[in-house]
Write a protein that holds these residues in place. Structure first.
Motif, PDB file in Angstrom:
ATOM      1  N   ASP A 131      26.161  -8.203 -22.659  1.00 38.05           N
ATOM      2  CA  ASP A 131      25.387  -9.404 -22.982  1.00 38.05           C
ATOM      3  C   ASP A 131      25.151  -9.513 -24.488  1.00 38.05           C
ATOM      4  O   ASP A 131      25.266 -10.600 -25.071  1.00 38.05           O
ATOM      5  CB  ASP A 131      24.041  -9.376 -22.253  1.00 38.05           C
ATOM      6  CG  ASP A 131      24.207  -9.389 -20.743  1.00 38.05           C
ATOM      7  OD1 ASP A 131      25.277  -9.813 -20.269  1.00 38.05           O
ATOM      8  OD2 ASP A 131      23.272  -8.967 -20.043  1.00 38.05           O
ATOM      9  N   PHE A 151      32.007 -14.014  -9.783  1.00 39.03           N
ATOM     10  CA  PHE A 151      30.651 -13.484  -9.612  1.00 39.03           C
ATOM     11  C   PHE A 151      30.749 -12.275  -8.691  1.00 39.03           C
ATOM     12  O   PHE A 151      31.238 -12.384  -7.563  1.00 39.03           O
ATOM     13  CB  PHE A 151      29.726 -14.543  -9.006  1.00 39.03           C
ATOM     14  CG  PHE A 151      28.304 -14.081  -8.839  1.00 39.03           C
ATOM     15  CD1 PHE A 151      27.385 -14.255  -9.852  1.00 39.03           C
ATOM     16  CD2 PHE A 151      27.891 -13.461  -7.665  1.00 39.03           C
ATOM     17  CE1 PHE A 151      26.068 -13.826  -9.705  1.00 39.03           C
ATOM     18  CE2 PHE A 151      26.589 -13.033  -7.507  1.00 39.03           C
ATOM     19  CZ  PHE A 151      25.675 -13.214  -8.528  1.00 39.03           C
ATOM     20  N   GLU A 208      22.384 -11.464 -12.613  1.00 35.98           N
ATOM     21  CA  GLU A 208      23.695 -12.117 -12.669  1.00 35.98           C
ATOM     22  C   GLU A 208      23.608 -13.595 -12.297  1.00 35.98           C
ATOM     23  O   GLU A 208      24.348 -14.422 -12.835  1.00 35.98           O
ATOM     24  CB  GLU A 208      24.677 -11.396 -11.747  1.00 35.98           C
ATOM     25  CG  GLU A 208      24.866  -9.916 -12.053  1.00 35.98           C
ATOM     26  CD  GLU A 208      25.316  -9.659 -13.478  1.00 35.98           C
ATOM     27  OE1 GLU A 208      25.964 -10.543 -14.076  1.00 35.98           O
ATOM     28  OE2 GLU A 208      25.020  -8.569 -14.007  1.00 35.98           O
ATOM     29  N   VAL A 248      28.632  -8.569  -7.495  1.00 34.53           N
ATOM     30  CA  VAL A 248      27.498  -7.648  -7.508  1.00 34.53           C
ATOM     31  C   VAL A 248      27.772  -6.545  -6.495  1.00 34.53           C
ATOM     32  O   VAL A 248      28.215  -6.828  -5.374  1.00 34.53           O
ATOM     33  CB  VAL A 248      26.172  -8.364  -7.158  1.00 34.53           C
ATOM     34  CG1 VAL A 248      25.023  -7.369  -7.140  1.00 34.53           C
ATOM     35  CG2 VAL A 248      25.885  -9.479  -8.149  1.00 34.53           C
ATOM     36  N   HIS A 273      22.772 -15.474 -15.379  1.00 31.50           N
ATOM     37  CA  HIS A 273      23.956 -15.713 -16.214  1.00 31.50           C
ATOM     38  C   HIS A 273      24.783 -16.879 -15.671  1.00 31.50           C
ATOM     39  O   HIS A 273      25.214 -17.761 -16.428  1.00 31.50           O
ATOM     40  CB  HIS A 273      24.829 -14.457 -16.263  1.00 31.50           C
ATOM     41  CG  HIS A 273      24.259 -13.344 -17.076  1.00 31.50           C
ATOM     42  ND1 HIS A 273      23.783 -13.522 -18.354  1.00 31.50           N
ATOM     43  CD2 HIS A 273      24.103 -12.016 -16.794  1.00 31.50           C
ATOM     44  CE1 HIS A 273      23.350 -12.366 -18.829  1.00 31.50           C
ATOM     45  NE2 HIS A 273      23.524 -11.437 -17.899  1.00 31.50           N
ATOM     46  N   GLY A 308      26.663  -5.470 -11.712  1.00 31.36           N
ATOM     47  CA  GLY A 308      27.299  -6.754 -11.440  1.00 31.36           C
ATOM     48  C   GLY A 308      27.941  -7.321 -12.687  1.00 31.36           C
ATOM     49  O   GLY A 308      27.760  -6.809 -13.800  1.00 31.36           O
ATOM     50  N   LYS A 309      28.688  -8.389 -12.505  1.00 30.94           N
ATOM     51  CA  LYS A 309      29.346  -9.049 -13.628  1.00 30.94           C
ATOM     52  C   LYS A 309      29.611 -10.504 -13.279  1.00 30.94           C
ATOM     53  O   LYS A 309      29.754 -10.869 -12.106  1.00 30.94           O
ATOM     54  CB  LYS A 309      30.654  -8.348 -13.993  1.00 30.94           C
ATOM     55  CG  LYS A 309      31.708  -8.399 -12.902  1.00 30.94           C
ATOM     56  CD  LYS A 309      32.985  -7.710 -13.349  1.00 30.94           C
ATOM     57  CE  LYS A 309      34.048  -7.742 -12.239  1.00 30.94           C
ATOM     58  NZ  LYS A 309      35.300  -7.073 -12.667  1.00 30.94           N
ATOM     59  N   VAL A 310      29.672 -11.313 -14.312  1.00 29.93           N
ATOM     60  CA  VAL A 310      29.998 -12.728 -14.174  1.00 29.93           C
ATOM     61  C   VAL A 310      31.039 -13.065 -15.231  1.00 29.93           C
ATOM     62  O   VAL A 310      30.785 -12.888 -16.430  1.00 29.93           O
ATOM     63  CB  VAL A 310      28.756 -13.626 -14.352  1.00 29.93           C
ATOM     64  CG1 VAL A 310      29.152 -15.098 -14.295  1.00 29.93           C
ATOM     65  CG2 VAL A 310      27.724 -13.331 -13.283  1.00 29.93           C
TER      66      VAL A 310
END
Length: 257
Positions: free
Chosen positions: A148, A66, A49, A68, A52, A82-84
């Protein structure tokens, strides 16, 4: 220094192996090894992440969120994820592709660097062990997620012509940089310099073509022979022949010769 094609091959191998091993690890019961493996995977997700987020900053898209987590949102079981969230306004295909595939560039480079340190005998044993564990962590979370890949495909479909134009510029820049280094026998101290040079070459080609188009347009607008019209319709550039009208048509008597 790894050659360009070797880097591409290494990335492909790491992606495929990470994808396969990731599905195996998260799909079976690891017993007493589950906790240490999940901790390693969590560290890998953090770097995934971060890649990214770092790439989004590099391409001019500000990260908005952000996150996680070590455990799943739906259960208390360990499931690193996780993600962004990024600013997607006016995002082009190349920006989306670089952000979505950032782990393939940044995390792979970090993996290779850590692997080199781990295999160096002159480095302290503790540092070598830490780098080896870092390699495993990065490898477990290196494969791109469905999101992604989706964002890359989505922004390509929004404007396929401009997306292909960006791909052409990037490939052209890569070929020019690679051939220049090969022709002059230049050896880069670190591989990341190659990517930086490709980026510089991309913008050089882009603005070079824009400048050439503006110059040609300006030249055509000042040309008295109107070459632009000639290119569109060659018939317009032909010289008209003078053909006198008959005297009867203009109200005059024909001369008696």
């Amino acid at each position: 220094m790894f050659e360009m094609f070797e880097i591409v091959l290494i990335i492909a191998i790491l992606w495929i192996s990470s994808f396969i091993v990731g599905h195996i690890v998260f799909g079976i019961d690891l017993g007493p090894f589950k906790t240490p493996v999940m901790i390693l995977a969590f560290v890998g997700v953090v770097f995934h992440e971060l890649a990214h987020a770092a790439m989004s900053l590099l391409v001019g898209s500000k990260p908005r969120e952000f996150h996680v987590s070590y455990r799943s949102r739906f259960s208390s079981e360990p499931s690193p994820q996780g993600k962004v969230r990024i600013e997607t306004r006016n995002l082009t295909f190349l920006q989306a592709a670089l952000i979505g595939l950032a782990p393939a560039i940044l995390s792979t480079w970090l993996f290779l660097f850590s692997l080199e340190v781990a295999l160096t005998e002159t480095v302290a044993p503790f540092t070598r062990i830490a780098c080896a564990l870092l390699c495993v962590s990065i490898w477990l979370a290196l494969a791109p997620s469905k999101q992604d890949l989706w964002i890359t495909r989505y922004y390509f479909g929004k404007n396929p012509r401009y997306s292909l134009y960006q791909i052409s510029l990037l490939v052209g820049s890569g070929i020019i940089v690679w051939y220049s280094l090969f022709a002059f026998g230049v050896s880069l101290p670190i591989d990341i310099l190659f990517y930086i040079m490709v980026g510089i070459g991309y913008y050089a080609l882009k603005y070079g073509l824009i400048g050439a188009r503006m110059g040609i347009s300006k030249f055509l607008s000042r040309n008295p022979f109107k070459l632009r019209d000639l290119a569109k319709s060659p018939a317009k550039a032909k010289r008209k022949r003078f053909k006198p009208s008959k005297p009867e048509k203009i109200g005059q008597k024909r001369a008696q010769w």
